[in-house]
Design a protein around this motif. Structure first.
Motif, short mmCIF file in Angstrom:
data_model
loop_
_atom_site.label_atom_id
_atom_site.label_comp_id
_atom_site.label_asym_id
_atom_site.label_seq_id
_atom_site.Cartn_x
_atom_site.Cartn_y
_atom_site.Cartn_z
N THR A 40 1.73 -81.74 -46.30
CA THR A 40 1.73 -80.27 -46.26
C THR A 40 2.25 -79.67 -47.56
O THR A 40 3.25 -80.13 -48.11
CB THR A 40 2.61 -79.77 -45.11
N LEU A 41 1.55 -78.64 -48.03
CA LEU A 41 2.04 -77.80 -49.13
C LEU A 41 2.56 -76.50 -48.53
O LEU A 41 1.87 -75.84 -47.76
CB LEU A 41 0.91 -77.46 -50.11
N LEU A 65 -9.93 -77.13 -56.95
CA LEU A 65 -9.02 -78.12 -56.37
C LEU A 65 -9.28 -78.25 -54.87
O LEU A 65 -9.60 -77.26 -54.20
CB LEU A 65 -7.56 -77.71 -56.61
N PRO A 66 -9.14 -79.45 -54.32
CA PRO A 66 -9.41 -79.66 -52.90
C PRO A 66 -8.25 -79.20 -52.02
O PRO A 66 -7.53 -80.00 -51.43
CB PRO A 66 -9.62 -81.18 -52.81
N ILE A 67 -8.06 -77.90 -51.95
CA ILE A 67 -6.98 -77.32 -51.16
C ILE A 67 -7.54 -76.55 -49.97
O ILE A 67 -8.39 -75.68 -50.13
CB ILE A 67 -6.11 -76.38 -52.02
N GLU A 68 -7.09 -76.89 -48.79
CA GLU A 68 -7.49 -76.21 -47.56
C GLU A 68 -6.31 -75.38 -47.06
O GLU A 68 -5.23 -75.92 -46.79
CB GLU A 68 -7.90 -77.21 -46.49
N ILE A 69 -6.48 -74.08 -46.98
CA ILE A 69 -5.42 -73.20 -46.51
C ILE A 69 -5.43 -73.15 -44.99
O ILE A 69 -6.45 -72.86 -44.37
CB ILE A 69 -5.59 -71.78 -47.09
N GLN A 70 -4.29 -73.43 -44.39
CA GLN A 70 -4.17 -73.41 -42.94
C GLN A 70 -3.59 -72.10 -42.44
O GLN A 70 -3.97 -71.61 -41.38
CB GLN A 70 -3.29 -74.59 -42.48
N TYR A 87 5.20 -60.33 -51.00
CA TYR A 87 5.19 -61.79 -51.14
C TYR A 87 4.23 -62.39 -50.12
O TYR A 87 3.90 -61.77 -49.11
CB TYR A 87 6.60 -62.37 -50.94
N THR A 88 3.79 -63.61 -50.41
CA THR A 88 2.83 -64.30 -49.55
C THR A 88 3.36 -65.68 -49.17
O THR A 88 3.93 -66.38 -50.00
CB THR A 88 1.48 -64.47 -50.28
N ILE A 89 3.17 -66.04 -47.92
CA ILE A 89 3.49 -67.39 -47.43
C ILE A 89 2.17 -68.11 -47.18
O ILE A 89 1.28 -67.58 -46.51
CB ILE A 89 4.32 -67.32 -46.14
N ILE A 90 2.06 -69.32 -47.73
CA ILE A 90 0.84 -70.12 -47.57
C ILE A 90 1.22 -71.52 -47.12
O ILE A 90 2.13 -72.15 -47.68
CB ILE A 90 0.06 -70.21 -48.90
N VAL A 91 0.53 -72.01 -46.10
CA VAL A 91 0.63 -73.41 -45.68
C VAL A 91 -0.73 -74.03 -45.94
O VAL A 91 -1.76 -73.51 -45.49
CB VAL A 91 1.01 -73.53 -44.20
N ALA A 92 -0.74 -75.12 -46.69
CA ALA A 92 -2.02 -75.73 -47.08
C ALA A 92 -1.92 -77.25 -47.06
O ALA A 92 -0.83 -77.82 -46.91
CB ALA A 92 -2.43 -75.24 -48.47
N ARG A 93 -3.06 -77.88 -47.22
CA ARG A 93 -3.12 -79.34 -47.30
C ARG A 93 -4.30 -79.71 -48.19
O ARG A 93 -5.11 -78.85 -48.57
CB ARG A 93 -3.30 -79.95 -45.93
N HIS A 131 -10.42 -82.94 -47.53
CA HIS A 131 -11.21 -84.15 -47.75
C HIS A 131 -12.67 -83.92 -47.36
O HIS A 131 -13.42 -84.88 -47.19
CB HIS A 131 -10.62 -85.31 -46.95
N THR A 132 -13.05 -82.65 -47.24
CA THR A 132 -14.42 -82.33 -46.91
C THR A 132 -15.03 -81.52 -48.04
O THR A 132 -14.33 -80.86 -48.81
CB THR A 132 -14.52 -81.50 -45.61
N ALA A 133 -16.32 -81.56 -48.17
CA ALA A 133 -17.00 -80.86 -49.26
C ALA A 133 -16.90 -79.36 -49.10
O ALA A 133 -16.81 -78.62 -50.06
CB ALA A 133 -18.49 -81.27 -49.30
N ASN A 134 -16.90 -78.90 -47.84
CA ASN A 134 -16.86 -77.47 -47.58
C ASN A 134 -15.50 -77.08 -47.00
O ASN A 134 -15.38 -76.74 -45.84
CB ASN A 134 -17.98 -77.05 -46.60
#
Length: 209
Positions: free
Chosen positions: A135-136, A178-183, A193-199, A202-205
């Motif tokens: 998790t990021l 970059l392969p970042i998916e925002i959750q 300010y902004t809070i972001i949880v990402a990972r 591993h998918t193309a889309n």
């Protein structure tokens, strides 16, 4: 923002940082950010741009934590808060961080992407050291995507840039390619300010918000 000048800026700011960023509102926002992620026993954590250690109260006492920062002066203050905890502090440039093959389950990027010279490099390095499924967590100042800053924000940015923070950065731009998916992604502190949880995606889309 230049990393070389940031060292000088944060040398001057270090004695005042906790007074500016350690108030009740900011601590509430930091607590809110950490409440969005699940830190399990045994998870390893990396705090990128650890600063004076304002995130420490929201970390489990039993997990291994590494904190890095470019500013030696900020780290000296963080050391006083790390006593008695499983926290290792290192002076390191986040754009060139290298932990060899070490991976982390959680990487925290709080108030760092608006400071560094090349935030996209920090994101890229963070992904390199993020464990599969890791998790990021990001808490920072970002302008709304595809919106240009208004006159007031441009004026304010001149002031904040003088002390080492660019408030007109677009997170979507810095993560481009970059392969970042925002959750999760939402604003706090009255939308400033902004809070972001990402990972890592591993998918193309992968999802883009």
């Amino acid at each position: 923002m230049k990393n070389s000048s940031n060292i000088a800026k944060y040398k001057r700011l270090a004695p005042l940082y906790d007074q500016l960023m350690g108030n009740r509102l900011f601590r509430k926002a930091r607590k809110q950010a950490f409440s969005e992620i699940d830190i399990k026993d045994g998870d390893s954590l990396l705090l990128v741009g650890v600063g004076t250690g304002e995130d420490f109260p929201f970390l489990p006492n039993t997990n291994q934590v590494i904190g890095i920062d470019l500013s030696e002066d900020m780290l000296k203050i963080a050391e006083t808060k790390a006593k008695g905890r499983n926290i290792t502090l290192m002076q390191m440039n986040a754009e060139h961080m290298d932990f060899q093959n070490q991976m982390f389950n959680v990487i925290v990027l709080n108030l760092i992407l608006s400071v560094v010279e090349h935030p996209e490099k920090v994101l890229e390095k963070s992904l390199k050291h993020l464990s599969p499924g890791g998790t990021l967590l990001i808490f920072d100042k970002f302008i709304e995507p595809d919106k240009k800053p208004n006159v007031l924000r441009k004026v304010l940015n001149k002031i904040t840039s003088a002390i080492g923070t660019d408030i007109n950065r677009d997170f979507n731009e810095m993560k481009m390619g970059l392969p970042i998916e925002i959750q999760k992604k939402y604003q706090t502190l009255n939308g400033l300010y902004t809070i972001i949880v990402a990972r890592e995606s591993h998918t193309a889309n992968h999802i883009s918000i």
